[in-house]
Design an enzyme around this catalytic site. Sequence first.
Site, PDB file in Angstrom:
ATOM      1  N   LYS A 162       0.828  -1.218   0.000  1.00 60.86           N
ATOM      2  CA  LYS A 162       0.000   0.000   0.000  1.00 60.86           C
ATOM      3  C   LYS A 162       0.858   1.262   0.000  1.00 60.86           C
ATOM      4  CE  LYS A 162       1.554   1.447   3.586  1.00 60.86           C
ATOM      5  NZ  LYS A 162       2.202   1.393   4.756  1.00 60.86           N
TER       6      LYS A 162
ATOM      7  N   SER B 140       7.984 -12.118  -2.147  1.00 60.03           N
ATOM      8  CA  SER B 140       7.368 -10.787  -2.147  1.00 60.03           C
ATOM      9  C   SER B 140       7.954  -9.895  -3.222  1.00 60.03           C
ATOM     10  CB  SER B 140       7.554 -10.120  -0.782  1.00 60.03           C
ATOM     11  OG  SER B 140       6.833  -8.911  -0.749  1.00 60.03           O
TER      12      SER B 140
ATOM     13  N   GLY C   4      10.358  -3.538   4.931  1.00 62.38           N
ATOM     14  CA  GLY C   4      10.720  -2.464   5.845  1.00 62.38           C
ATOM     15  C   GLY C   4      10.975  -1.139   5.143  1.00 62.38           C
TER      16      GLY C   4
ATOM     17  N   GLY D 230       8.115   1.004   4.054  1.00 62.36           N
ATOM     18  CA  GLY D 230       6.952   1.900   4.068  1.00 62.36           C
ATOM     19  C   GLY D 230       5.846   1.489   3.123  1.00 62.36           C
TER      20      GLY D 230
ATOM     21  N   GLY E  81       4.162  -1.303   3.308  1.00 65.17           N
ATOM     22  CA  GLY E  81       3.252  -2.249   3.958  1.00 65.17           C
ATOM     23  C   GLY E  81       3.629  -3.710   3.778  1.00 65.17           C
TER      24      GLY E  81
ATOM     25  N   SER F  82       4.887  -5.709   5.949  1.00 60.91           N
ATOM     26  CA  SER F  82       4.492  -6.526   7.112  1.00 60.91           C
ATOM     27  C   SER F  82       3.015  -6.887   7.035  1.00 60.91           C
ATOM     28  CB  SER F  82       4.804  -5.793   8.425  1.00 60.91           C
ATOM     29  OG  SER F  82       4.094  -4.584   8.516  1.00 60.91           O
TER      30      SER F  82
ATOM     31  N   ASP G  71      -2.882  -0.574   7.485  1.00 58.81           N
ATOM     32  CA  ASP G  71      -2.121  -1.328   6.476  1.00 58.81           C
ATOM     33  C   ASP G  71      -2.767  -2.679   6.182  1.00 58.81           C
ATOM     34  OD1 ASP G  71      -0.460   0.810   6.703  1.00 58.81           O
ATOM     35  OD2 ASP G  71       1.324  -0.294   7.322  1.00 58.81           O
TER      36      ASP G  71
HETATM   37  N1  LIG Z   1       7.880 -11.307   2.949  1.00 62.25           N
HETATM   38  C1  LIG Z   1       8.199 -11.317   4.232  1.00 62.25           C
HETATM   39  N2  LIG Z   1       8.727 -12.414   4.815  1.00 62.25           N
HETATM   40  C2  LIG Z   1       9.023 -12.419   6.127  1.00 62.25           C
HETATM   41  N3  LIG Z   1       8.879 -11.358   6.954  1.00 62.25           N
HETATM   42  C3  LIG Z   1       8.369 -10.247   6.421  1.00 62.25           C
HETATM   43  C4  LIG Z   1       7.996 -10.170   5.047  1.00 62.25           C
HETATM   44  N4  LIG Z   1       7.532  -8.940   4.816  1.00 62.25           N
HETATM   45  C5  LIG Z   1       7.609  -8.267   5.989  1.00 62.25           C
HETATM   46  N5  LIG Z   1       8.097  -9.041   6.947  1.00 62.25           N
HETATM   47  C6  LIG Z   1       8.339  -8.673   8.369  1.00 62.25           C
HETATM   48  O1  LIG Z   1       7.944  -7.316   8.521  1.00 62.25           O
HETATM   49  C7  LIG Z   1       9.095  -6.482   8.860  1.00 62.25           C
HETATM   50  C8  LIG Z   1       8.967  -5.134   8.176  1.00 62.25           C
HETATM   51  O2  LIG Z   1       7.824  -4.498   8.698  1.00 62.25           O
HETATM   52  P1  LIG Z   1       7.742  -2.939   8.919  1.00 62.25           P
HETATM   53  O3  LIG Z   1       6.386  -2.680   9.404  1.00 62.25           O
HETATM   54  O4  LIG Z   1       8.886  -2.463   9.749  1.00 62.25           O
HETATM   55  O5  LIG Z   1       7.930  -2.328   7.449  1.00 62.25           O
HETATM   56  P2  LIG Z   1       6.862  -2.198   6.253  1.00 62.25           P
HETATM   57  O6  LIG Z   1       5.628  -2.939   6.630  1.00 62.25           O
HETATM   58  O7  LIG Z   1       7.538  -2.609   5.007  1.00 62.25           O
HETATM   59  O8  LIG Z   1       6.605  -0.638   6.214  1.00 62.25           O
HETATM   60  P3  LIG Z   1       5.323   0.213   6.781  1.00 62.25           P
HETATM   61  O9  LIG Z   1       4.846  -0.494   8.008  1.00 62.25           O
HETATM   62  O10 LIG Z   1       5.900   1.555   7.091  1.00 62.25           O
HETATM   63  O11 LIG Z   1       4.366   0.242   5.662  1.00 62.25           O
HETATM   64  C9  LIG Z   1      10.290  -7.298   8.373  1.00 62.25           C
HETATM   65  O12 LIG Z   1      11.468  -6.927   9.084  1.00 62.25           O
HETATM   66  C10 LIG Z   1       9.853  -8.722   8.693  1.00 62.25           C
HETATM   67  O13 LIG Z   1       9.986  -9.031  10.050  1.00 62.25           O
HETATM   68  C1  LIG Z   2       3.162   4.630  10.682  1.00 62.27           C
HETATM   69  C2  LIG Z   2       1.802   3.985  10.457  1.00 62.27           C
HETATM   70  O1  LIG Z   2       0.803   4.987  10.626  1.00 62.27           O
HETATM   71  C3  LIG Z   2       1.638   3.486   9.038  1.00 62.27           C
HETATM   72  C4  LIG Z   2       2.674   2.494   8.600  1.00 62.27           C
HETATM   73  O2  LIG Z   2       2.391   2.128   7.262  1.00 62.27           O
HETATM   74  C5  LIG Z   2       1.614   2.885  11.464  1.00 62.27           C
HETATM   75  C6  LIG Z   2       0.174   2.408  11.567  1.00 62.27           C
HETATM   76  O3  LIG Z   2      -0.752   3.117  11.187  1.00 62.27           O
HETATM   77  O4  LIG Z   2       0.006   1.283  12.064  1.00 62.27           O
HETATM   78 MG   LIG Z   3       4.543  -2.506   8.405  1.00 64.38          MG
END
Ligand SMILES: Nc1ncnc2c1ncn2[C@@H]1O[C@H](COP(=O)(O)OP(=O)(O)OP(=O)(O)O)[C@@H](O)[C@H]1O
Ligand SMILES: C[C@@](O)(CCO)CC(=O)[O-]
Ligand SMILES: [Mg+2]
Length: 387
Positions: A10, A136, A141, A143, A145, A147, A204
């Site tokens: 996202k 993926s 990590g 931004g 989404g 996770s 997210d």
């Molecule tokens: N494909 C994947 N396989 C295993 N773990 C994952 C995977 N994708 C995300 N993760 C887990 O999620 C963590 C990243 O999550 P984080 O919320 O910090 O970043 P994001 O979701 O990419 O960004 P945001 O939350 O800002 O949108 C990774 O370090 C890992 O632990």
């Molecule tokens: C930083 C944040 O607002 C968005 C992360 O994509 C965290 C959340 O809403 O859970």
């Molecule tokens: Mg995340």
Amino acid sequence: MEVRARAPGKIILAGEHAVVHGSTAMAAAIDLYTYVSLRLPTPSDNDDTLKLYLKDMDLEFSWPVARLEEAFPELGSLRASSPISCSLEITKAIAALVEEQDIPEAKIGLASGVSAFLWLYISIHGCKPAKATVTSELPLGSGLGSSAAFCVALTAALLALSDSVKLDFGHQGWQVFGDSELDLVNTWAFEGEKIIHGKPSGIDNTVSTYGNMIKFKSGELTCIKTNMPLKMLITNTKVGRNTKALVASVSERTMRHPTAMTAVFSAVDSISNEMATIIQSPISDDLAITEKEEKLEELMEMNQGLLQCMGVSHASIETVLRTTLKFKLSSKLTGAGGGGCVLTLLPTLLSGSVVDKVIADLESCGFQCLIAGIGGKGMEISFSGTS
Ligand SMILES: Nc1ncnc2c1ncn2[C@@H]1O[C@H](COP(=O)(O)OP(=O)(O)OP(=O)(O)O)[C@@H](O)[C@H]1O
Ligand SMILES: C[C@@](O)(CCO)CC(=O)[O-]
Ligand SMILES: [Mg+2]
């Protein structure tokens, strides 16, 4: 028995962080997905382990079922038909199981994803053998989404092979869950996000589950209908960061300066609502589109200023802002900030050659650019073409 699920990443158009504190935010699904294949072995396979294979990194984790049974002696009562939160006791048991896997130090960030996997798996399937394979298209990590897409795709695959959902196994290609199953995926995925994020707002996992463009406030989503062509350049600064730590840092700043931060969150709420109104209002002609784009650009700049107030910008993000401003383009960070990705609005009348120049300038700084389709599909599953 095997199923494949996919869930999109996202972008957050406005309102990240403030949404954790009750403000409105706007988000849209993008056409980059996380895929989870789940295979439950047959008795003749003679396999008594639970495996998680992270294919992109070529990392495999595995736990003998007997070890899981030992770690979760109360599992009979734990297996939940409706989503529940991970208790402190189970959190500790999961931490021990993850530690035994000796995740390489450089990849230690994966530990929270592996923990979320274990929690969702044992809650939905108990201590049974299986193999989950994850790939993926999203940078982890950053931004976008990753996770949430991981938790949603994983939950969808787990539920598809459980008794909780009714599906057409003969259907070819990707199929969508019904509304109540989607709600169940979303609620479980939120529990997974809690393990990775600490205190997620739920935006997210919600946009990854249902897709489209949404307005989100205090757990409630409104689907945004628009005929406005919205094109965003996504620049990945490649500066790693962790959403959990950034969300915690904003909460700490809020404790130190409650009145000022409440005003900041309230301003963000107004920005997100104004953005939603602009995006939803009908378009009459090119001039109307340009006027709307100019308003959106201004709102993005205002939101970025407030994210700076929250302390979640970063030198790399500022470099992207300066670079795009040279081309009179407006940008803001997206997701948790602290590095990660930045959005730049590309107006409809902007020529392709200018877009190419902006991208070349950004990439010469070591950043990576992409233009993703926005506002598309949510999670889907498939019983064909699994691998
Ligand atoms: N494909 C994947 N396989 C295993 N773990 C994952 C995977 N994708 C995300 N993760 C887990 O999620 C963590 C990243 O999550 P984080 O919320 O910090 O970043 P994001 O979701 O990419 O960004 P945001 O939350 O800002 O949108 C990774 O370090 C890992 O632990
Ligand atoms: C930083 C944040 O607002 C968005 C992360 O994509 C965290 C959340 O809403 O859970
Ligand atoms: Mg995340």
